[in-house]
Design a protein around this motif. Structure first.
Motif, PDB file in Angstrom:
ATOM      1  N   VAL A   4       0.895  -1.144   0.000  1.00  0.00           N
ATOM      2  CA  VAL A   4       0.000   0.000   0.000  1.00  0.00           C
ATOM      3  C   VAL A   4       0.937   1.198   0.000  1.00  0.00           C
ATOM      4  CG1 VAL A   4      -1.733   1.309   1.279  1.00  0.00           C
ATOM      5  CG2 VAL A   4      -1.848  -1.188   1.212  1.00  0.00           C
ATOM      6  N   TYR A   5       0.809   2.026  -1.039  1.00  0.00           N
ATOM      7  CA  TYR A   5       1.765   3.105  -1.228  1.00  0.00           C
ATOM      8  C   TYR A   5       1.102   4.470  -1.099  1.00  0.00           C
ATOM      9  CZ  TYR A   5      -0.212   3.002  -5.929  1.00  0.00           C
ATOM     10  OH  TYR A   5      -1.073   3.020  -7.005  1.00  0.00           O
ATOM     11  N   LEU A   6       1.939   5.455  -0.834  1.00  0.00           N
ATOM     12  CA  LEU A   6       1.492   6.837  -0.714  1.00  0.00           C
ATOM     13  C   LEU A   6       2.278   7.677  -1.718  1.00  0.00           C
ATOM     14  CD1 LEU A   6      -0.188   8.979   0.825  1.00  0.00           C
ATOM     15  CD2 LEU A   6       1.757   9.210   2.385  1.00  0.00           C
ATOM     16  N   LEU A   7       1.542   8.354  -2.598  1.00  0.00           N
ATOM     17  CA  LEU A   7       2.152   9.256  -3.567  1.00  0.00           C
ATOM     18  C   LEU A   7       1.786  10.687  -3.198  1.00  0.00           C
ATOM     19  CD1 LEU A   7       1.193   7.497  -6.937  1.00  0.00           C
ATOM     20  CD2 LEU A   7       3.257   7.178  -5.569  1.00  0.00           C
ATOM     21  N   ARG A   8       2.663  11.622  -3.556  1.00  0.00           N
ATOM     22  CA  ARG A   8       2.365  13.038  -3.371  1.00  0.00           C
ATOM     23  C   ARG A   8       2.574  13.749  -4.704  1.00  0.00           C
ATOM     24  NH1 ARG A   8       5.814  14.683   0.491  1.00  0.00           N
ATOM     25  NH2 ARG A   8       7.268  15.532  -0.997  1.00  0.00           N
ATOM     26  N   SER A   9       1.612  14.585  -5.053  1.00  0.00           N
ATOM     27  CA  SER A   9       1.683  15.359  -6.281  1.00  0.00           C
ATOM     28  C   SER A   9       2.620  16.547  -6.077  1.00  0.00           C
ATOM     29  CB  SER A   9       0.294  15.867  -6.652  1.00  0.00           C
ATOM     30  OG  SER A   9       0.381  16.830  -7.668  1.00  0.00           O
ATOM     31  N   LEU A  10       3.496  16.779  -7.034  1.00  0.00           N
ATOM     32  CA  LEU A  10       4.374  17.947  -6.982  1.00  0.00           C
ATOM     33  C   LEU A  10       3.666  19.201  -7.493  1.00  0.00           C
ATOM     34  CD1 LEU A  10       7.762  16.388  -8.160  1.00  0.00           C
ATOM     35  CD2 LEU A  10       6.953  16.822  -5.837  1.00  0.00           C
ATOM     36  N   GLU A  21       1.640  -4.647  -6.524  1.00  0.00           N
ATOM     37  CA  GLU A  21       2.684  -5.645  -6.290  1.00  0.00           C
ATOM     38  C   GLU A  21       4.071  -5.065  -6.589  1.00  0.00           C
ATOM     39  OE1 GLU A  21       3.361 -10.377  -7.244  1.00  0.00           O
ATOM     40  OE2 GLU A  21       1.910  -9.250  -8.411  1.00  0.00           O
ATOM     41  N   ASP A  22       4.108  -3.997  -7.377  1.00  0.00           N
ATOM     42  CA  ASP A  22       5.373  -3.379  -7.776  1.00  0.00           C
ATOM     43  C   ASP A  22       5.225  -1.855  -7.723  1.00  0.00           C
ATOM     44  OD1 ASP A  22       7.619  -2.383  -9.063  1.00  0.00           O
ATOM     45  OD2 ASP A  22       7.580  -3.878 -10.666  1.00  0.00           O
ATOM     46  N   CYS A  23       5.688  -1.247  -6.656  1.00  0.00           N
ATOM     47  CA  CYS A  23       5.526   0.208  -6.449  1.00  0.00           C
ATOM     48  C   CYS A  23       6.215   1.031  -7.526  1.00  0.00           C
ATOM     49  CB  CYS A  23       6.062   0.616  -5.081  1.00  0.00           C
ATOM     50  SG  CYS A  23       5.034   0.119  -3.718  1.00  0.00           S
ATOM     51  N   ASP A  24       7.405   0.638  -7.929  1.00  0.00           N
ATOM     52  CA  ASP A  24       8.143   1.415  -8.925  1.00  0.00           C
ATOM     53  C   ASP A  24       7.422   1.422 -10.276  1.00  0.00           C
ATOM     54  OD1 ASP A  24      10.182   2.096  -7.138  1.00  0.00           O
ATOM     55  OD2 ASP A  24      11.281   0.249  -7.576  1.00  0.00           O
ATOM     56  N   ARG A  25       6.976   0.268 -10.702  1.00  0.00           N
ATOM     57  CA  ARG A  25       6.264   0.183 -11.976  1.00  0.00           C
ATOM     58  C   ARG A  25       4.945   0.950 -11.905  1.00  0.00           C
ATOM     59  NH1 ARG A  25       4.187  -5.237 -13.732  1.00  0.00           N
ATOM     60  NH2 ARG A  25       2.193  -4.361 -14.259  1.00  0.00           N
ATOM     61  N   ARG A  26       4.265   0.851 -10.770  1.00  0.00           N
ATOM     62  CA  ARG A  26       2.997   1.549 -10.601  1.00  0.00           C
ATOM     63  C   ARG A  26       3.209   3.069 -10.630  1.00  0.00           C
ATOM     64  NH1 ARG A  26      -1.971   1.469 -12.113  1.00  0.00           N
ATOM     65  NH2 ARG A  26      -3.444   2.146 -10.555  1.00  0.00           N
ATOM     66  N   LEU A  27       4.273   3.554 -10.001  1.00  0.00           N
ATOM     67  CA  LEU A  27       4.598   4.978 -10.032  1.00  0.00           C
ATOM     68  C   LEU A  27       4.849   5.437 -11.469  1.00  0.00           C
ATOM     69  CD1 LEU A  27       5.214   7.676  -8.641  1.00  0.00           C
ATOM     70  CD2 LEU A  27       7.567   6.845  -8.313  1.00  0.00           C
ATOM     71  N   GLU A  28       5.545   4.633 -12.242  1.00  0.00           N
ATOM     72  CA  GLU A  28       5.788   4.959 -13.651  1.00  0.00           C
ATOM     73  C   GLU A  28       4.480   5.108 -14.407  1.00  0.00           C
ATOM     74  OE1 GLU A  28       8.370   2.003 -15.340  1.00  0.00           O
ATOM     75  OE2 GLU A  28      10.022   2.521 -13.997  1.00  0.00           O
ATOM     76  N   ARG A  29       3.516   4.206 -14.146  1.00  0.00           N
ATOM     77  CA  ARG A  29       2.207   4.274 -14.814  1.00  0.00           C
ATOM     78  C   ARG A  29       1.444   5.530 -14.402  1.00  0.00           C
ATOM     79  NH1 ARG A  29       0.383   0.696 -17.935  1.00  0.00           N
ATOM     80  NH2 ARG A  29      -1.796   0.918 -17.391  1.00  0.00           N
ATOM     81  N   HIS A  30       1.520   5.881 -13.111  1.00  0.00           N
ATOM     82  CA  HIS A  30       0.874   7.112 -12.651  1.00  0.00           C
ATOM     83  C   HIS A  30       1.479   8.310 -13.388  1.00  0.00           C
ATOM     84  CE1 HIS A  30      -1.790   6.083  -9.271  1.00  0.00           C
ATOM     85  NE2 HIS A  30      -0.922   5.139  -8.947  1.00  0.00           N
ATOM     86  N   ASN A  31       2.790   8.375 -13.438  1.00  0.00           N
ATOM     87  CA  ASN A  31       3.470   9.523 -14.056  1.00  0.00           C
ATOM     88  C   ASN A  31       3.354   9.549 -15.579  1.00  0.00           C
ATOM     89  OD1 ASN A  31       4.354  11.137 -11.899  1.00  0.00           O
ATOM     90  ND2 ASN A  31       5.964   9.664 -11.448  1.00  0.00           N
ATOM     91  N   ALA A  32       3.063   8.407 -16.183  1.00  0.00           N
ATOM     92  CA  ALA A  32       2.871   8.353 -17.635  1.00  0.00           C
ATOM     93  C   ALA A  32       1.450   8.766 -18.029  1.00  0.00           C
ATOM     94  CB  ALA A  32       3.177   6.953 -18.147  1.00  0.00           C
ATOM     95  N   GLY A  33       0.565   8.937 -17.042  1.00  0.00           N
ATOM     96  CA  GLY A  33      -0.792   9.382 -17.328  1.00  0.00           C
ATOM     97  C   GLY A  33      -1.794   8.267 -17.552  1.00  0.00           C
ATOM     98  N   VAL A  45       5.475  11.730  -6.710  1.00  0.00           N
ATOM     99  CA  VAL A  45       6.634  11.070  -6.102  1.00  0.00           C
ATOM    100  C   VAL A  45       6.148  10.069  -5.068  1.00  0.00           C
ATOM    101  CG1 VAL A  45       8.256  12.955  -6.482  1.00  0.00           C
ATOM    102  CG2 VAL A  45       6.922  12.903  -4.399  1.00  0.00           C
ATOM    103  N   LEU A  46       6.892   8.992  -4.938  1.00  0.00           N
ATOM    104  CA  LEU A  46       6.576   7.975  -3.934  1.00  0.00           C
ATOM    105  C   LEU A  46       7.061   8.464  -2.579  1.00  0.00           C
ATOM    106  CD1 LEU A  46       5.557   5.078  -3.332  1.00  0.00           C
ATOM    107  CD2 LEU A  46       7.906   4.312  -3.752  1.00  0.00           C
ATOM    108  N   VAL A  47       6.137   8.591  -1.640  1.00  0.00           N
ATOM    109  CA  VAL A  47       6.472   9.041  -0.293  1.00  0.00           C
ATOM    110  C   VAL A  47       6.903   7.850   0.556  1.00  0.00           C
ATOM    111  CG1 VAL A  47       5.575  10.141   1.797  1.00  0.00           C
ATOM    112  CG2 VAL A  47       4.884  10.976  -0.450  1.00  0.00           C
ATOM    113  N   GLY A  48       6.184   6.743   0.439  1.00  0.00           N
ATOM    114  CA  GLY A  48       6.505   5.546   1.203  1.00  0.00           C
ATOM    115  C   GLY A  48       5.467   4.476   0.983  1.00  0.00           C
ATOM    116  N   TYR A  49       5.629   3.354   1.691  1.00  0.00           N
ATOM    117  CA  TYR A  49       4.709   2.235   1.520  1.00  0.00           C
ATOM    118  C   TYR A  49       4.729   1.326   2.742  1.00  0.00           C
ATOM    119  CZ  TYR A  49       9.079  -0.032   0.232  1.00  0.00           C
ATOM    120  OH  TYR A  49      10.367  -0.495   0.237  1.00  0.00           O
ATOM    121  N   GLU A  50       3.711   0.486   2.835  1.00  0.00           N
ATOM    122  CA  GLU A  50       3.646  -0.590   3.829  1.00  0.00           C
ATOM    123  C   GLU A  50       3.624  -1.902   3.059  1.00  0.00           C
ATOM    124  OE1 GLU A  50       0.990   1.580   7.325  1.00  0.00           O
ATOM    125  OE2 GLU A  50       0.057   0.056   6.092  1.00  0.00           O
TER     126      GLU A  50
END
Length: 80
Positions: A4-10, A21-33, A45-50
């Motif tokens: 479970v991840y927390l993102l913050r908008s810049l 299951e994969d925070c890095d890949r999921r962040l890429e998808r968020h940032n790709a739109g 940006v990824l703030v953190g996760y549990e």
């Protein structure tokens, strides 16, 4: 592992909670739109996760955080 991840908008400094299951890949998808909920708030940006052992545990935690403002505030303080 599942997360479970927390993102913050810049752009507006607002938070977004999700699970994956994969925070890095999921962040890429968020940032790709590719995620409608965050498309207009990029970059993020990824703030953190549990971490959780199963997807059902991660989904329950995400549900819990999105339903309870007090739990959500604790989560923000813990990770930010």
């Amino acid at each position: 592992m599942f997360y479970v991840y927390l993102l913050r908008s810049l752009v507006d400094s607002r938070y977004y909670i999700g699970q994956s299951e994969d925070c890095d890949r999921r962040l890429e998808r968020h940032n790709a739109g590719f995620v409608p909920a965050t498309k207009h708030r990029r970059p993020l940006v990824l703030v953190g996760y549990e971490e959780f052992a199963s997807r059902s545990e991660a989904r329950f935690r995400e549900f819990q955080l999105k339903k309870s403002s007090s739990e959500r505030q604790k989560f923000y303080r813990k990770l930010d």
